[in-house]
Scaffold this motif. Structure first.
Motif, PDB file in Angstrom:
ATOM      1  N   ALA A  36      -3.967  -8.564  -0.101  1.00  0.00           N
ATOM      2  CA  ALA A  36      -2.715  -8.879   0.599  1.00  0.00           C
ATOM      3  C   ALA A  36      -1.578  -7.982   0.131  1.00  0.00           C
ATOM      4  N   ARG A  37      -1.603  -7.579  -1.114  1.00  0.00           N
ATOM      5  CA  ARG A  37      -0.528  -6.758  -1.679  1.00  0.00           C
ATOM      6  C   ARG A  37      -0.515  -5.338  -1.130  1.00  0.00           C
ATOM      7  N   ALA A  38      -1.612  -4.887  -0.521  1.00  0.00           N
ATOM      8  CA  ALA A  38      -1.713  -3.502  -0.052  1.00  0.00           C
ATOM      9  C   ALA A  38      -1.681  -3.375   1.463  1.00  0.00           C
ATOM     10  N   GLN A  39      -1.412  -4.438   2.171  1.00  0.00           N
ATOM     11  CA  GLN A  39      -1.438  -4.381   3.634  1.00  0.00           C
ATOM     12  C   GLN A  39      -0.377  -3.445   4.198  1.00  0.00           C
ATOM     13  N   GLY A  40       0.659  -3.163   3.460  1.00  0.00           N
ATOM     14  CA  GLY A  40       1.693  -2.228   3.902  1.00  0.00           C
ATOM     15  C   GLY A  40       1.213  -0.789   3.981  1.00  0.00           C
ATOM     16  N   LEU A  41       0.028  -0.506   3.437  1.00  0.00           N
ATOM     17  CA  LEU A  41      -0.526   0.848   3.475  1.00  0.00           C
ATOM     18  C   LEU A  41      -1.281   1.128   4.769  1.00  0.00           C
ATOM     19  N   ARG A  44      -1.159   4.448   7.295  1.00  0.00           N
ATOM     20  CA  ARG A  44      -0.864   5.704   6.594  1.00  0.00           C
ATOM     21  C   ARG A  44      -2.098   6.589   6.530  1.00  0.00           C
ATOM     22  N   ALA A  45      -1.887   7.873   6.312  1.00  0.00           N
ATOM     23  CA  ALA A  45      -2.994   8.822   6.169  1.00  0.00           C
ATOM     24  C   ALA A  45      -3.736   8.544   4.861  1.00  0.00           C
ATOM     25  N   ALA A  46      -5.051   8.553   4.930  1.00  0.00           N
ATOM     26  CA  ALA A  46      -5.874   8.328   3.741  1.00  0.00           C
ATOM     27  C   ALA A  46      -5.754   9.527   2.806  1.00  0.00           C
ATOM     28  N   SER A  47      -5.616   9.253   1.511  1.00  0.00           N
ATOM     29  CA  SER A  47      -5.516  10.312   0.512  1.00  0.00           C
ATOM     30  C   SER A  47      -5.861   9.726  -0.848  1.00  0.00           C
ATOM     31  N   ALA A  48      -6.083  10.611  -1.797  1.00  0.00           N
ATOM     32  CA  ALA A  48      -6.352  10.153  -3.159  1.00  0.00           C
ATOM     33  C   ALA A  48      -5.149   9.379  -3.697  1.00  0.00           C
ATOM     34  N   GLN A  49      -3.949   9.841  -3.378  1.00  0.00           N
ATOM     35  CA  GLN A  49      -2.732   9.159  -3.827  1.00  0.00           C
ATOM     36  C   GLN A  49      -2.659   7.747  -3.252  1.00  0.00           C
ATOM     37  N   LEU A  50      -2.984   7.594  -1.971  1.00  0.00           N
ATOM     38  CA  LEU A  50      -2.977   6.280  -1.350  1.00  0.00           C
ATOM     39  C   LEU A  50      -4.014   5.386  -2.024  1.00  0.00           C
ATOM     40  N   GLU A  53      -2.643   4.197  -5.293  1.00  0.00           N
ATOM     41  CA  GLU A  53      -1.603   3.198  -5.059  1.00  0.00           C
ATOM     42  C   GLU A  53      -2.215   1.861  -4.667  1.00  0.00           C
ATOM     43  N   ALA A  54      -3.248   1.902  -3.811  1.00  0.00           N
ATOM     44  CA  ALA A  54      -3.921   0.675  -3.384  1.00  0.00           C
ATOM     45  C   ALA A  54      -4.583  -0.029  -4.577  1.00  0.00           C
ATOM     46  N   ARG A  90      -6.689   7.715   9.293  1.00  0.00           N
ATOM     47  CA  ARG A  90      -5.606   6.772   9.010  1.00  0.00           C
ATOM     48  C   ARG A  90      -6.227   5.443   8.579  1.00  0.00           C
ATOM     49  N   VAL A  91      -5.584   4.765   7.651  1.00  0.00           N
ATOM     50  CA  VAL A  91      -6.076   3.475   7.166  1.00  0.00           C
ATOM     51  C   VAL A  91      -5.928   2.442   8.258  1.00  0.00           C
ATOM     52  N   ARG A  92      -7.034   1.768   8.588  1.00  0.00           N
ATOM     53  CA  ARG A  92      -6.987   0.737   9.623  1.00  0.00           C
ATOM     54  C   ARG A  92      -7.224  -0.656   9.075  1.00  0.00           C
ATOM     55  N   ALA A  93      -7.797  -0.759   7.863  1.00  0.00           N
ATOM     56  CA  ALA A  93      -8.021  -2.084   7.250  1.00  0.00           C
ATOM     57  C   ALA A  93      -8.171  -1.917   5.743  1.00  0.00           C
ATOM     58  N   ILE A  94      -7.679  -2.916   5.025  1.00  0.00           N
ATOM     59  CA  ILE A  94      -7.818  -2.963   3.575  1.00  0.00           C
ATOM     60  C   ILE A  94      -8.253  -4.369   3.215  1.00  0.00           C
TER      61      ILE A  94
END
Length: 97
Positions: A36-41, A44-50, A53-54, A90-94
């Motif tokens: 739930a804490r990462a749904q704001g991502l 966004r474009a998928a990356s190592a940084q993302l 962060e996740a 792009r991230v579509r689900a976490i």
């Protein structure tokens, strides 16, 4: 029947089977992932940084990137974060698992 009971006890003792109740709206008891804490991502474009962060946001230990039409195993791991991406990367689900 005794044989089945013994097999079930052996599986539980060896860690092949785990039953972890999930409280409403939260991660499994004893788990480390809270998606739930990462749904704001999402979006966004998928990356190592993302991914980093996740992991930080969710408390998960591992991330599994899942692309379009990718086959994945169905075992649930309470310490793993699944990040699904679309054809445009792009991230579509976490979710945890």
């Amino acid at each position: 029947m005794k044989a089945l009971t013994a097999i079930g006890a052996l599986m539980l003792a060896s860690g092949c089977v785990s039953v972890v109740p999930a409280p409403p709206g939260g991660p499994p008891v004893g788990g480390t992932c809270n998606a739930a804490r990462a749904q704001g991502l999402i979006g966004r474009a998928a990356s190592a940084q993302l991914g980093s962060e996740a992991l930080r946001l969710t408390g998960a230990r591992d991330v599994r990137w899942i692309g379009p039409n990718m086959a994945v195993t169905l075992e649930y791991r309470e310490d793993r974060l699944n990040i699904e991406t679309d054809a445009q990367n792009r991230v579509r689900a976490i979710r945890c698992g």
